[in-house]
Design an enzyme around this catalytic site. Sequence first.
Site, PDB file in Angstrom:
ATOM      1  N   ASP A 246       0.832  -1.205   0.000  1.00 38.80           N
ATOM      2  CA  ASP A 246       0.000   0.000   0.000  1.00 38.80           C
ATOM      3  C   ASP A 246       0.864   1.251   0.000  1.00 38.80           C
ATOM      4  OD1 ASP A 246      -2.538   1.471   0.201  1.00 38.80           O
ATOM      5  OD2 ASP A 246      -1.729   2.078   2.142  1.00 38.80           O
TER       6      ASP A 246
ATOM      7  N   SER B 165      -6.769  -0.413  -0.452  1.00 38.85           N
ATOM      8  CA  SER B 165      -5.775   0.347   0.320  1.00 38.85           C
ATOM      9  C   SER B 165      -6.181   0.418   1.795  1.00 38.85           C
ATOM     10  CB  SER B 165      -5.656   1.753  -0.285  1.00 38.85           C
ATOM     11  OG  SER B 165      -5.009   2.631   0.591  1.00 38.85           O
TER      12      SER B 165
ATOM     13  N   LYS C 177      -4.766  -2.468   5.081  1.00 37.74           N
ATOM     14  CA  LYS C 177      -4.086  -1.959   6.284  1.00 37.74           C
ATOM     15  C   LYS C 177      -4.850  -2.395   7.539  1.00 37.74           C
ATOM     16  CE  LYS C 177      -4.043   2.448   4.928  1.00 37.74           C
ATOM     17  NZ  LYS C 177      -3.899   3.096   3.664  1.00 37.74           N
TER      18      LYS C 177
HETATM   19  N1  URA Z   1      -7.269   6.330   2.592  1.00 37.97           N
HETATM   20  C1  URA Z   1      -6.409   5.319   2.347  1.00 37.97           C
HETATM   21  O1  URA Z   1      -5.770   4.798   3.246  1.00 37.97           O
HETATM   22  N2  URA Z   1      -6.268   4.902   1.071  1.00 37.97           N
HETATM   23  C2  URA Z   1      -6.941   5.430   0.035  1.00 37.97           C
HETATM   24  O2  URA Z   1      -6.773   4.998  -1.075  1.00 37.97           O
HETATM   25  C3  URA Z   1      -7.839   6.477   0.313  1.00 37.97           C
HETATM   26  C4  URA Z   1      -7.979   6.900   1.609  1.00 37.97           C
END
Ligand code: URA
Length: 434
Positions: free
Chosen positions: A161, A183, A187
């Site tokens: 990411d 993304s 996480k």
């Molecule tokens: N927040 C994130 O962590 N990733 C994105 O792509 C958009 C917002």
Amino acid sequence: MLMTDVIVKKREGEKLSAEEIKFVVDGYTRGEIPDYQMSALMMAILLRGMDREETLQLTMAMRDSGETLDLSAIKGVKADKHSTGGVGDKTSLILCPMVAAQGVKIAKMSGRGLGHTGGTIDKLESFPGFNTGISEEKFIENVNKFGIAIAGQTADLDPADKKMYALRDVTGTVPSIPLIVSSIMSKKLAAGADVIVLDVKSGSGSFMKTAEDAHELAENLTAVGKLAGKKTVAVITDMDEPLGNAIGNALEVKEAIEVLRGEKKGELLELCLTLGSCILTEAGIAADDAAARKMLEKGIEDGSALEKLAELVEGQEGDRRAVFDTSLLPQAPVQFEAVCDRTGYVKHICADEVGLVSMHLGGGRATKESVIDLSVGIILKKKVGDKVEAGESLGTIHAQSIEAAKKAAEMLNACYTVVPDPVEKPAFIKGIVR
Ligand code: URA
């Protein structure tokens, strides 16, 4: 397998297989696939889309691109929260102690701010001595001891990411639902919580400019969370103006403390009660949202939520006295009123532009290496729907110099749309997707 074939397949609108997706993510993370090929693929994804299965596979491949946190040593239900980002968003500073005070374990990895939106980690560093870089052992020990720890995301967590987001930022490929979902969720999944609550922003100050787009993002985020075996809820909230009144790191901490003390009501408290209720019900701690809300309100009244913030600060080497005496937080030497040059009703406050005012004052990061000034920022005195007279203050600028403050006041005036007729404030909570 050839990267060119994968790019062409997506360009033609075809579905990618799990193997192809894993090949791309692993190859790109290891540096074997160059940026130009990855950019081409991400643009093809932005234009052609991905179905839910592909989005899930992309999320899993990204999650597995680095280390994942093992929270099994923490007893109880672990919850995590994520916001799609916005100006003045200090929600985590309020919500996390509020729910931890009710027995939910908060083991949160957070980011630093880049550009004009500040990160939770930067805000927490306003507490003198606060250490956001604690070891994994200390992080787990604190969650077990205090029920809460918030640390900076380590470089080993979801490296795919980090690389992909940086590339999207400079190739016009940020606003793609599958790319945003993978993304965010990769996480969150790597960080190991059982319950994930997402604050999906909608409006001019967010990625999703319309309520429909925000709803679609929320649906996709919760669906992928569930397919990955996590209890996931998304709350869609307004970001057509900055959230609350404070923008700037220490000023936002002070506002968060005012909410936790029960001194400040309004949309910020409402948002924390809504997100918090979702967490308590999904965690099985409250029977329903109404019961959860009562528990959270009681935690503010009896001071246990504020005390939990003090424990978080103390547990990470910060000065807990600052929770009870906010004059110990960083303070800017100059305070200057941004006087309004028109009379009327506030129709809109451009959140992104207000973020740029804070950046001009030194409160935001132009590059990853920039050092930010925690003391500066703005306290908005007028919000959407308010009446304003020419000569009244729109907000107080906290700055290092009078010159910087004067320029910021001019910039702040330009952020406001003031109209002659009364304005109805739109609903703040726009929906909940469970
Ligand atoms: N927040 C994130 O962590 N990733 C994105 O792509 C958009 C917002």
